[in-house]
Design an enzyme around this catalytic site. Structure first.
Site, PDB file in Angstrom:
ATOM      1  N   ASP A 109       0.792  -1.235   0.000  1.00 21.29           N
ATOM      2  CA  ASP A 109       0.000   0.000   0.000  1.00 21.29           C
ATOM      3  C   ASP A 109       0.821   1.280   0.000  1.00 21.29           C
ATOM      4  O   ASP A 109       0.376   2.312  -0.478  1.00 21.29           O
ATOM      5  CB  ASP A 109      -0.937   0.019   1.227  1.00 21.29           C
ATOM      6  CG  ASP A 109      -0.195  -0.216   2.540  1.00 21.29           C
ATOM      7  OD1 ASP A 109       1.031  -0.384   2.505  1.00 21.29           O
ATOM      8  OD2 ASP A 109      -0.838  -0.222   3.601  1.00 21.29           O
ATOM      9  N   HIS A 110       2.057   1.218   0.519  1.00 23.27           N
ATOM     10  CA  HIS A 110       2.815   2.459   0.698  1.00 23.27           C
ATOM     11  C   HIS A 110       3.610   2.869  -0.550  1.00 23.27           C
ATOM     12  O   HIS A 110       4.141   3.969  -0.598  1.00 23.27           O
ATOM     13  CB  HIS A 110       3.806   2.311   1.863  1.00 23.27           C
ATOM     14  CG  HIS A 110       3.169   2.496   3.211  1.00 23.27           C
ATOM     15  ND1 HIS A 110       2.154   1.691   3.669  1.00 23.27           N
ATOM     16  CD2 HIS A 110       3.412   3.391   4.199  1.00 23.27           C
ATOM     17  CE1 HIS A 110       1.807   2.092   4.886  1.00 23.27           C
ATOM     18  NE2 HIS A 110       2.551   3.115   5.219  1.00 23.27           N
ATOM     19  N   ASP A 174       3.567  -0.782  11.433  1.00 20.14           N
ATOM     20  CA  ASP A 174       3.055   0.508  10.987  1.00 20.14           C
ATOM     21  C   ASP A 174       2.396   1.182  12.183  1.00 20.14           C
ATOM     22  O   ASP A 174       1.687   0.527  12.953  1.00 20.14           O
ATOM     23  CB  ASP A 174       2.031   0.307   9.866  1.00 20.14           C
ATOM     24  CG  ASP A 174       1.666   1.641   9.237  1.00 20.14           C
ATOM     25  OD1 ASP A 174       2.281   2.003   8.217  1.00 20.14           O
ATOM     26  OD2 ASP A 174       0.789   2.337   9.784  1.00 20.14           O
ATOM     27  N   ARG A 469      -2.251  12.220   9.905  1.00 23.28           N
ATOM     28  CA  ARG A 469      -0.989  12.852  10.288  1.00 23.28           C
ATOM     29  C   ARG A 469      -0.772  14.114   9.474  1.00 23.28           C
ATOM     30  O   ARG A 469      -1.134  14.148   8.298  1.00 23.28           O
ATOM     31  CB  ARG A 469       0.149  11.873  10.016  1.00 23.28           C
ATOM     32  CG  ARG A 469       1.053  11.762  11.187  1.00 23.28           C
ATOM     33  CD  ARG A 469       1.826  10.507  11.245  1.00 23.28           C
ATOM     34  NE  ARG A 469       1.556   9.868  12.530  1.00 23.28           N
ATOM     35  CZ  ARG A 469       2.237   8.853  12.985  1.00 23.28           C
ATOM     36  NH1 ARG A 469       3.208   8.336  12.283  1.00 23.28           N
ATOM     37  NH2 ARG A 469       1.946   8.348  14.165  1.00 23.28           N
ATOM     38  N   SER A 666      11.482   6.500  17.346  1.00 25.59           N
ATOM     39  CA  SER A 666      10.740   5.405  16.723  1.00 25.59           C
ATOM     40  C   SER A 666      11.512   4.116  16.935  1.00 25.59           C
ATOM     41  O   SER A 666      12.640   4.125  17.410  1.00 25.59           O
ATOM     42  CB  SER A 666      10.564   5.641  15.224  1.00 25.59           C
ATOM     43  OG  SER A 666      11.737   5.285  14.543  1.00 25.59           O
ATOM     44  N   ARG A 668      12.570   2.284  14.568  1.00 22.05           N
ATOM     45  CA  ARG A 668      13.202   1.972  13.282  1.00 22.05           C
ATOM     46  C   ARG A 668      14.506   1.179  13.492  1.00 22.05           C
ATOM     47  O   ARG A 668      15.498   1.704  13.987  1.00 22.05           O
ATOM     48  CB  ARG A 668      13.500   3.292  12.567  1.00 22.05           C
ATOM     49  CG  ARG A 668      13.910   3.141  11.135  1.00 22.05           C
ATOM     50  CD  ARG A 668      14.098   4.506  10.505  1.00 22.05           C
ATOM     51  NE  ARG A 668      12.878   5.306  10.572  1.00 22.05           N
ATOM     52  CZ  ARG A 668      12.839   6.615  10.294  1.00 22.05           C
ATOM     53  NH1 ARG A 668      13.927   7.243   9.945  1.00 22.05           N
ATOM     54  NH2 ARG A 668      11.707   7.281  10.365  1.00 22.05           N
TER      55      ARG A 668
HETATM   56  S1  SF4 Z   1      -1.748   6.467   8.011  1.00 21.54           S
HETATM   57 FE1  SF4 Z   1      -0.168   5.140   7.237  1.00 21.54          FE
HETATM   58  S2  SF4 Z   1      -1.228   3.256   6.660  1.00 21.54           S
HETATM   59 FE2  SF4 Z   1      -2.782   4.863   6.864  1.00 21.54          FE
HETATM   60  S3  SF4 Z   1      -3.059   5.643   4.814  1.00 21.54           S
HETATM   61 FE3  SF4 Z   1      -1.583   6.941   5.856  1.00 21.54          FE
HETATM   62  S4  SF4 Z   1       0.400   6.080   5.330  1.00 21.54           S
HETATM   63 FE4  SF4 Z   1      -1.130   4.555   4.851  1.00 21.54          FE
END
Ligand code: SF4
Length: 781
Positions: A109-110, A174, A469, A666, A668
């Site tokens: 998805d990313h 994630d 975000r 994080s 990471r």
């Molecule tokens: S918050 Fe993360 S998982 Fe959800 S759409 Fe945005 S990038 Fe993708």
């Protein structure tokens, strides 16, 4: 009705069996814990206790001190996305197992960049990231993971539709993994190494979290939506207010919110630092489970409601007297949903919140750019059937008046199932009729995968999204873009108004015939489609039934992927006169140690990504120079990764000296892997962020702290450092260190460590994965 014939019977058919086992485990462990503590239990306590590792001993709640004790847990599922999942799988492969020990899925998805629209963008991503997708698919088939193809949907939406279940514990690579809390699951975002270890059968360590209770009463009405609940909570708790805490929602208002609305709320708990958020099981969850083809799980949950909900006495006691909440929660927030206004948050932080009625004042006060450039709805946070139906209701009102949005409107459906269903049921057409462009079922503009050639370099502009975000640069990589967040229906209204200051509560629009009209609040929308979700095919690939026949595809010449090699064992010798690669001053997060941005594409190639080592770190010896230091071999000032490679070429190990809370930010794992790969023997810091310290330990880098933090200032750029007595490393025993100054003086200082006996084994073996690998090999002999 939807069926789950997704080319595989394996995952879907095993799920009810898995859930049955989980509920038996919960039953036994919760009963034992209840006897020990003799008090009512919250839902997050029940789920955590129910997943404690067998080795966990508790005789009273004193054994589990929130914010202090570490607990070992056994998650039920793992979810990986296509960027972070690469290194996770590469590490899992190092462990040498034939199959994952815990059900795992991979979601592409990313890596789909939003440029034109769904089909061309997905095709372009398939071409550009072909080798990464091939690797993920082949590894998934070989190691027993379900593989969701590019275009199938965003990880958290797909998990909610297929795998989340009440009472379960899941980890995912994630940060918005907590989305599954909307279906009563404790779902937590972790680093790749944590996930790899759980996939390999190890238990997972968590700081026993604090609990924040959110008591909901009343019902949402008018323009207010579930999004506004979490935006309101974010405004109260701020971006770090829920750190190391689980947010538990309860009260009569909880049952008034749909399952997918709950998921929107738990998804964005990540924005306030929460470990995760959760709702208790209720009828709304049952409805969603049945609508998504999981009748068997709904039946199982209905038989175990007591395990999946807070003990009723807690709510009763809190309703009698709010102060009773301290018996169960570290903090209590109360929200009357009936009085909640729609909110807008931003720019640049999700806790900068105000009700829409106050937006106009904030725009004037802060000089925000009122004209909106682009409005975007969807993402994993807000693309449910209910969300899209409410957004489409607003669109329909505009269409009836013959008008379109004044600004570009982009829609990212959360999954192919949602996209196909809203296409069939007409919501998509309503959005298109007012000017919407449909992007791929992927992250796209939510994660900076958004091409905006029309925007000049450095051009300030305002966008509104229903995402989660909004830090600078998050959506389009442009720090000048001011990004505001609201519910999908509010974003549609703003797109029609074309201004950030537009309030659908008070402002009018002009119809095509010149008359003025006000938008009505969107109608109550169905939480699941009356005709059921549309069947979708060709989006999922099941694990191979004959894994031996599958080769994991990694092109030897690739600059995107590289098979990992085991880090060498410790040679049993002390570290003698090692050079200092970097003495770091001030904040040094994992993003300073291993930056993201353009490096995102190299997350599966350890050698390549090591070229970003410490590029964001501030050099304490060079007047704040960033990312560069002195190469002791030639006395030149060069980039840290370049110097590290020079040392590595000569077989020279080296040391990093860190300041306070080194490695914060994080989990990471690249921030621990890249130094290890380039030859870092030890990091000596005033203090460490806990997760990074553990990551260093796991990768075989010695993580040490100054016994006296003032000794940090004794270390000079040209010093050499010896760390001696390593054969006698013991838990709680200090470590001797000698600073060899360039003027010939030797100075001894004392260092500390926090290794326990088994962590010391990681150091000796070269890494935690080396131990796992040798255990696996031994079991095969
Ligand atoms: S918050 Fe993360 S998982 Fe959800 S759409 Fe945005 S990038 Fe993708």
């Amino acid at each position: 009705m939807r069926n789950n014939n997704l080319n595989s019977k394996i995952e879907v058919e095993t799920t009810p069996n898995l859930v049955t086992k989980v509920y038996e485990k919960l039953q036994n462990k919760i009963s034992a814990f209840r006897r020990a503590v003799n008090r009512p239990l919250t839902i997050c306590e029940k789920i955590l206790i129910g997943h404690l590792d067998e080795s966990a001993v508790f005789s009273s709640s004193d054994a589990l001190v929130a914010g202090n004790s570490y607990v070992l847990l056994n998650p039920d599922r793992v979810a990986l996305q296509d960027v972070t999942g690469q290194m996770t799988i590469l590490q899992f492969m190092l462990a040498g197992l034939k199959r994952t020990a815990v059900p795992t899925t991979v979601h592409c998805d990313h890596l789909i960049q939003a440029r034109i629209g769904s089909d061309p963008d997905t095709k372009a991503a398939l071409y550009e990231n072909n080798e990464v997708f091939q690797f993920l698919e082949s590894a998934s088939r070989k190691y027993g993971m379900g593989f969701w193809k590019p275009g199938a949907g965003i990880i958290h939406q797909v998990v909610l539709e297929n795998y989340a279940f009440p009472g379960g514990l899941m980890i995912g690579t994630d940060s918005h993994t907590p989305n599954a809390g909307g279906l009563g699951m404790l779902a937590i975002g972790v680093g790749g190494l944590d996930a790899a270890e759980v996939m390999a059968g190890m238990s997972w360590e968590l700081l026993y979290p604090k609990r924040i209770g959110v008591y909901l009463k009343g019902e949402l009405n008018s323009w207010a939506s579930p999004k506004d609940v979490i935006l309101f909570v974010a405004s109260k708790l701020t971006v770090s207010g829920a750190t190391n805490a689980i947010i538990e929602y309860f009260g009569p208002g909880a049952a008034a919110i749909s399952c997918t609305g709950k998921a929107t709320i738990t998804n964005m708990g990540a924005e306030i630092g929460a470990t995760c958020s959760v709702f208790p099981y209720d009828k709304r969850m049952e409805t969603y489970l049945r609508a998504t083809g999981r009748r068997a799980i709904a039946d199982l949950a209905n038989k175990r409601v007591k395990l999946l909900t807070q003990d009723p006495q807690i709510e009763k006691e809190i309703c009698e007297n709010r102060e009773n909440s301290i018996n169960y929660f570290d903090q209590l927030i109360e929200i009357d949903l009936s009085n909640l206004e729609p909110y807008i948050v931003g720019p640049h932080t999700p806790d900068l919140a105000r009700p829409i009625s106050k937006m106009i004042d904030d725009i004037k006060k802060n000089n925000y750019l009122d004209t909106i450039s682009v409005a975007l709805i969807g993402s994993c946070t807000n693309s449910s059937y209910e969300d899209m139906s409410r957004a489409a209701d607003v669109a329909e009102q505009a269409r009836e008046k013959g008008i379109k949005t004044k600004v570009s409107l982009q829609v990212t459906p959360g999954s192919e199932m949602i996209r196909a269903t809203i296409e069939r049921d007409g919501q998509m057409q309503l959005l298109i009729d007012i000017g919407a462009n449909v992007l791929a079922n992927a992250c796209g503009p939510c994660i900076g995968q958004w091409s905006r050639p029309e925007l000049k370099k450095g051009e300030p502009n305002t966008i509104v999204t229903s995402y989660n975000r909004n830090f600078p640069g998050r959506n389009d990589g442009r720090r000048e873009t001011m990004n505001f967040i609201g519910s999908p229906e509010l974003v549609i209204a703003l797109a029609l108004g074309g201004r950030l200051s537009f309030s659908p509560l008070t402002d009018e629009l002009t119809a095509n015939d010149g008359t003025r009209f006000k938008l009505k609040p969107p109608k109550i929308a169905p939480e699941t489609p009356e005709r059921g979700f549309k069947d979708v095919t060709d989006i999922y690939i099941a694990p191979a039934t004959d894994p031996n026949s599958v080769e994991v595809i990694i092109n030897k010449d690739s600059d995107r992927l590289q098979e990992l090699q085991h880090f060498p064992k410790w040679d049993g010798k002390d570290f003698e006169k090692l050079p200092i690669l970097a003495k770091v001053r001030g904040k040094c997060t994992t993003d300073h140690i291993s930056p993201a941005g353009p490096w995102l594409m190299y997350r599966g190639h350890l050698d390549k990504i090591s070229d970003n080592l410490l590029l964001g770190a501030v050099n304490a010896d060079r007047d704040g120079e960033v990312g560069r230091g002195k190469n002791t071999l030639n006395s030149k000032i060069e980039s840290f990764p370049h110097i590290a490679r020079e040392y590595k070429k000569r077989g020279l190990k080296w040391i990093i000296v860190g300041d306070n809370n080194y490695g914060e930010g994080s989990s990471r794992e690249h921030a621990a892997m890249t130094p290890r790969y380039l030859g870092c023997a030890a990091v000596i810091a005033k203090s460490f962020a806990r997760i990074h310290e553990t990551n260093l330990k796991k990768q075989g880098v010695l993580a040490l702290t100054f016994a006296d933090p003032l000794d940090y200032s004794k270390i000079m750029e040209d010093d050499r450092i010896s760390i001696i007595g390593l054969n006698n490393l013991k838990p709680r025993k200090s470590v001797n260190c000698i600073l060899h100054h360039v003027d010939g003086r030797d100075e001894e200082i004392s260092l500390r460590h926090s290794y326990n006996e088994s962590q010391l084994e990681w150091f000796r073996a070269g890494s935690a994965l080396n131990i796992l690998h040798s255990m696996e090999e031994a079991s095969l002999e």
